[in-house]
Design a protein around this motif. Structure first.
Motif, short mmCIF file in Angstrom:
data_model
loop_
_atom_site.label_atom_id
_atom_site.label_comp_id
_atom_site.label_asym_id
_atom_site.label_seq_id
_atom_site.Cartn_x
_atom_site.Cartn_y
_atom_site.Cartn_z
N ILE A 194 -3.71 -8.80 -9.07
CA ILE A 194 -2.44 -8.44 -8.32
C ILE A 194 -2.75 -8.51 -7.01
CG2 ILE A 194 -0.88 -6.64 -8.11
CD1 ILE A 194 -0.59 -8.33 -10.79
N ARG A 195 -1.73 -9.08 -6.09
CA ARG A 195 -1.89 -9.09 -4.52
C ARG A 195 -1.57 -7.44 -4.02
NH1 ARG A 195 1.63 -10.17 -0.18
NH2 ARG A 195 0.40 -10.79 1.76
N ILE A 196 -2.52 -6.77 -3.46
CA ILE A 196 -2.31 -5.60 -2.69
C ILE A 196 -2.15 -5.91 -1.26
CG2 ILE A 196 -2.94 -3.16 -2.67
CD1 ILE A 196 -2.37 -4.24 -5.46
N HIS A 197 -1.07 -5.57 -0.57
CA HIS A 197 -1.10 -5.64 0.72
C HIS A 197 -0.66 -4.89 1.58
CE1 HIS A 197 3.34 -6.30 0.78
NE2 HIS A 197 2.97 -6.61 -0.65
N GLY A 198 -0.72 -4.64 3.02
CA GLY A 198 -0.10 -3.59 3.76
C GLY A 198 -0.53 -3.76 5.19
N VAL A 216 1.09 -1.26 -0.03
CA VAL A 216 0.04 0.11 -0.05
C VAL A 216 0.98 1.14 0.05
CG1 VAL A 216 -2.13 -1.10 1.14
CG2 VAL A 216 -0.16 -0.11 2.52
N THR A 217 2.23 1.05 0.38
CA THR A 217 2.97 2.16 0.37
C THR A 217 3.69 2.41 -0.97
OG1 THR A 217 4.63 0.93 1.33
CG2 THR A 217 3.36 2.14 2.79
N ALA A 218 3.62 1.26 -1.83
CA ALA A 218 4.50 1.48 -2.92
C ALA A 218 3.89 1.98 -4.25
CB ALA A 218 4.95 -0.11 -3.09
N LEU A 219 2.44 2.08 -4.14
CA LEU A 219 1.65 2.33 -5.23
C LEU A 219 2.28 3.84 -5.57
CD1 LEU A 219 -0.53 2.03 -7.42
CD2 LEU A 219 -2.27 2.76 -5.66
N SER A 222 12.97 -1.60 -6.47
CA SER A 222 12.53 -2.30 -5.04
C SER A 222 11.94 -3.30 -5.10
CB SER A 222 11.76 -1.22 -4.31
OG SER A 222 10.46 -0.77 -4.91
N ALA A 223 10.81 -3.35 -6.32
CA ALA A 223 9.73 -4.53 -6.32
C ALA A 223 10.21 -5.60 -7.08
CB ALA A 223 8.35 -4.04 -6.61
#
Length: 990
Positions: free
Chosen positions: A839-843, A722-725, A738-739
């Motif tokens: 796509i998995r979104i995680h945070g 959630v911080t990478a979008l 990074s990803a």
């Protein structure tokens, strides 16, 4: 049978002849017999370096087997060498006491200073530094035969009384310590080294005057003008089969110019009068002759020449070059033959690096010629080191015969790094530097050792842990799962460092040296002492340990590195034989009496050659003059004499740079004289500089294009935090690094607390507080406790911690206030995930509250300023919206519902109160930017799906700095080679 009154036998070897080779060329035919003629000859030389130089000259001139004469060293305290074995036994009985150990003297002078200064005394390291200056002053006086009683002479007292207050205090302190030290020496039954040398030389002079040696004695190259040396040289000059041979005494200098140099200790004047031209290269030789009682007219020229002499007119040109200012008006009328310096060139470089490269080019070309000898002379040890490094490009091994200071050697660094470890209480930087040192854990196990050191380096990244080894152990235990076996390895390291662990507070110097030596040997084995630097270190440690035992010295552990570094700077590690046989790199002292076909004088700038005059810290120049002691300018004359000797070589290059590391520099006054005297006749060396520039300046490379990486379809299908979008939309390259590449930036070792570290610390404190019940009055005490446990970083204690405590007060008060309105903390540090388009979104949510109406409030803690409403509106700060989407889809265990509040709780400065405030990215009230509440989650989803479609499921390139005006992190600037393309035209793909 005594010495008869005959004309003194004194010769001078002109600069163009080459002193060492010319001396040997005259001695061999004069004293060589069928068997042992030369072996019966005794040579008195100024230093051990001169012994080596003369020995090499004998080898070159012999052509066959040759028994060398006996050579004895007679005096030059500047080289810190003892007397040769021939003279040392003379008078070694009860009438001449032994010399006191210089290190013991230094410690005792520091103790006397401490007692005299009382409460005003500085730390021990500064005291020993001040004692060193005082010891040098005492030696200067003793060399000239000045005793403490002479400082009470009316003339000296009268001069001191006219000085300013601080000079009077310094002179009084010097005289007091000098007197007390002499009383202490009397009680010990010893004398200072210069005093013992003077007594030995006087005893030798008296013995030889009454009973001259059976075999010849020649004093060669001795230019020290101390009274004791002058008396001995006079005796040697009066021997029937003796003689004194001086280097570069200018016998052709006009008598009026000779007289204009000043009295120089003559019978009609003081030793050093105000008008004396002490900066002239002949002044110290005039002083020596006057003290010997020899007139310049009685000195004869030495007519033998060396293997490669310069043209005879070179000496005449050198004489004219160094005329005193008043006499230099004769330059305008000089004939060409009297100013000719054929074979001398001046080389001008832009900076020291270019100068070193050009010198290396000249050396390399000269060595390509068989039997051609090259000498590089410079007082700048940094320049010498650069020349050595550049010559290694062509596999030319060059040794700087001036040596390297012990702290700059591998063995010396081990001891200093151990001392720094003790002083900084096992701080990460000195600890890692020590464990990774090249001498530590040699052998087959070193590779595994270094791998563990690298793991420890990763563990210690970030802010400094607490002091001492236990704090390191705690940090390692926290990472044991990540690095299995590191804790067991660290136990072995603790055992190796055991000798220095107990050093805390104030320690005795001898105990500290023993502990450091034991720890160093435990880490490095006996290899620590094996090489030349290790042997010098061993001698240094033993000498200081014995002195500190005899003169107990207590110092704080924090002062240990400075004290050892100051002491070790006085020790030079000189290389053994093994360099190129036809190349030598000298300092000014080492170059005396040497000879080469090509001599390169480097570093000819003011402040380097000649060096800046350093005044005595305790005795003012008028006091020194009244005592008959040479002033600081006397060294300039010696530097001029060194240059005059170097100019006698067949080919000479005088090199200087236009600037150094600090800025533009002034060429040496000696170079300016050459420019003034020769004018257009002066030759310049430009080819070597051009070659150096070519070597150092390769053809320009085209600017690197802006990166546009295009990973494959499979590589693109990665998860999104959630911080990478925000990073994906703002700077796709950073997301790619990074990803997709999986690269992470490393914090520096012993770093200031970063925003990320501060955020982690605050989140952990708030999480512990909420999990403990979140009761009022508990947050700040908990934070105080956690700060004490986490770090002792001074920045955090002094600057950040008070601000954070104030902000935590606000959080505690605000949470309590909202609880009164029916709002409760529902979840803390809650993880969740969802899937969008596969796509998995995680945070992780910092905090989720449940409002009175059953809806949710998503809270994100910020240690600094929260994102602006415009950034949220443009889709570059969507973390709160993504957390709301996960909660709405039931992606968090135990958390499900619609979100009606999105809030940033910032710990930054509040304009209405100290620290701490709340902002929302929702467009409401008077706000001019943001997203309306009803559109917040739909807009977030739109931005998310667009990013997934473009970069993860599409073929959009991950362009670097797609939005250059957007504030962001600089973690990957070096990877994207930002400085090579930013602001340049033309982009391409990589």
């Amino acid at each position: 049978m005594g010495i008869s009154s005959i004309r003194p036998r004194v010769w001078s070897i002109a600069a163009h002849r080459g002193f060492a080779d010319a001396l040997v060329a005259g001695l061999i035919p004069r004293y060589r017999e069928d068997r042992f003629g030369l072996a019966r000859l005794t040579l008195l030389l100024p230093s051990q370096r001169a012994v080596r130089t003369i020995t090499e000259a004998f080898v070159r001139a012999s052509g066959a087997g040759l028994l060398l004469p006996r050579m004895a060293v007679v005096g030059d305290l500047d080289l810190d060498e003892t007397l040769g074995p021939l003279l040392d036994p003379i008078g070694a009985g009860a009438d001449i006491p032994a010399a006191v150990d210089p290190t013991f003297r230094l410690l005792r002078l520091a103790a006397l200073l401490r007692n005299e200064l009382g409460d005003e005394a500085p730390g021990e390291a500064a005291l020993i530094r001040q004692a060193k200056g005082m010891a040098q002053g005492i030696d200067r006086l003793l060399v000239e035969g000045v005793r403490v009683e002479d400082m009470l002479d009316e003339s000296v007292v009268g001069v001191a009384a006219e000085l300013s207050g601080h000079w009077q205090d310094a002179t009084r302190l010097f005289a007091t310590i000098f007197a007390r030290w002499q009383l202490e020496l009397l009680a010990l039954g010893k004398v200072d080294a210069p005093e013992r040398r003077n007594r030995l030389l006087d005893h030798a002079a008296q013995s030889w005057r009454a009973s001259p040696p059976v075999h010849p004695v020649i004093a060669a190259g001795v230019t020290s003008a101390s009274p004791a040396v002058a008396r001995l040289l006079r005796v040697v000059a009066d021997m029937p089969d003796g003689g004194v041979i001086l280097p570069d005494l200018d016998l052709a200098l006009d008598p009026m110019v000779w007289d204009a140099l000043g009295s120089a200790g003559g019978p009609d004047g003081a030793v050093f009068e105000r008008g004396d031209v002490v900066t002239h290269p002949q002044y110290h030789l005039k002083l020596l002759l006057n003290r010997m009682g020899v007139a310049r007219d009685e000195v004869e020229p030495w007519h033998r020449s060396g293997l490669s002499p310069a043209p005879p007119e070179r000496s005449r040109a050198i004489s004219n070059l160094f005329l005193p200012p008043e006499a230099s008006v004769a330059w305008v009328s000089l004939e060409a033959k009297d100013r000719r310096l054929s074979g001398v060139r001046v080389m001008e470089s832009a900076h020291p690096e270019e100068e070193a490269q050009a010198i290396a080019v000249l050396v390399r070309e000269a060595l390509a010629e068989p039997e051609r000898r090259v000498a590089v002379i410079t007082p700048d040890r940094s320049l010498a080191a650069r020349v050595v490094a550049h010559l290694a490009r062509w596999n030319v091994v060059a040794d700087d015969t001036a040596g390297r200071p012990l702290p700059q050697t591998a063995a010396g660094r081990v001891l200093l790094e151990l001392a720094e470890l003790v002083a900084e209480r096992a701080a990460p930087v000195p600890l890692l530097a020590l464990l990774g040192h090249p001498l530590v854990q040699p052998g087959e196990a070193r590779a595994a050792w270094l791998e563990r050191v690298r793991q420890l380096d990763l563990v210690l990244r970030g802010p400094r842990p607490g002091p001492g080894l236990p704090a390191i152990r705690q940090r390692i235990d926290e990472n044991e799962r990540r690095y299995p076996g590191l804790a067991a390895w660290w136990s072995g390291v603790e055992d190796l460092l055991f000798p220095v662990v107990a050093l805390e507070g104030e320690v005795t110097l001898d105990a500290a040296l023993i502990a450091l030596s034991e720890a160093g040997e435990a880490l490095c084995g006996t290899g620590l002492w094996a090489q030349a630097d290790g042997r010098c270190l061993s001698q240094f440690v033993e000498r200081w340990r014995e002195a500190a035992t005899a003169a107990p010295t207590l110092l704080a552990c924090e002062e240990l590195p400075a004290q050892l570094r100051d002491a070790m700077e006085d020790v030079s590690v000189r290389p053994p034989y093994g360099g190129h046989p036809r190349l030598a790199i000298y300092g000014l002292l080492e170059a005396r009496m040497s000879r080469a076909d090509l001599v390169i004088c480097g570093g000819l700038t003011e402040g380097t050659w000649p060096g800046n005059p350093t005044p005595d810290p305790m005795l003012a120049p008028p006091v020194l003059r009244a005592l008959g002691i040479p002033g600081a300018d006397f060294r300039i004359g010696l530097s001029a004499h060194d240059l005059a000797a170097a100019l006698g070589a067949p080919e000479v290059v005088l090199s200087h740079a236009l600037r150094d590391a600090s800025g533009p520099v002034i060429p040496s006054r000696f170079l300016l004289r050459i420019h003034a005297m020769l004018g257009e006749q002066l030759r310049h060396e430009t080819r070597a500089v051009q070659l150096a520039q070519t070597l150092s300046n390769p053809p320009p490379v085209a600017p690197h294009p802006r990166p546009h990486p295009m990973p494959s379809v499979e590589q693109r299908k990665v998860e999104i935090a959630v911080t990478a979008l925000d990073r994906l939309r703002g700077d796709p390259y950073q997301f790619y690094a990074s990803a997709i590449l999986g690269l992470r930036s490393l914090d520096p070792v012993d770093a200031d607390p970063t925003p990320a570290w501060k955020g982690d610390a605050v989140h952990k404190i708030l999480q512990d507080w909420h999990e403990a019940g979140g009761l009022p009055g508990q947050l700040v005490p908990l934070a105080e406790q956690r700060f004490d446990e986490m770090s002792a970083h001074p920045f955090m204690r002094a600057m950040w911690k008070p601000r954070l405590i104030d902000a935590l007060h606000w959080i505690e008060e605000e949470t309590d206030r909202l609880a009164g309105e029916g709002r409760e903390v529902f979840a803390i540090e809650k993880r969740g995930e969802m899937r969008i388009d596969g796509i998995r979104i995680h945070g992780r949510a910092d905090r989720i509250d449940k409002l009175a109406d059953g809806t949710l409030a998503v809270v994100d803690y910020k240690t600094g300023k929260p994102p602006s409403g415009r950034m949220v509106q443009e889709g570059y700060a969507l973390q709160l919206g993504l957390i709301g989407m996960i909660a709405a889809q039931g992606g968090m265990d135990g958390v499900n519902g619609q979100t009606s509040r999105f809030e940033y709780w910032s710990l930054g400065r509040n304009k209405d109160r100290g620290f701490g405030f709340m902002e929302t990215p929702v467009l409401e009230g008077r706000k001019k930017s943001g997203i309306p509440l009803d559109d917040f989650l739909p807009e977030t989803e739109r931005y998310l799906r667009e990013a997934i479609a473009r970069w993860l499921l599409g073929n959009e390139p991950f362009t670097a700095r797609l939005n250059p005006d957007l504030p962001g992190y600089a973690d990957y600037d070096q990877l994207m080679r930002l400085d090579e393309w930013q602001g340049r035209e033309g982009e391409g793909e990589v």
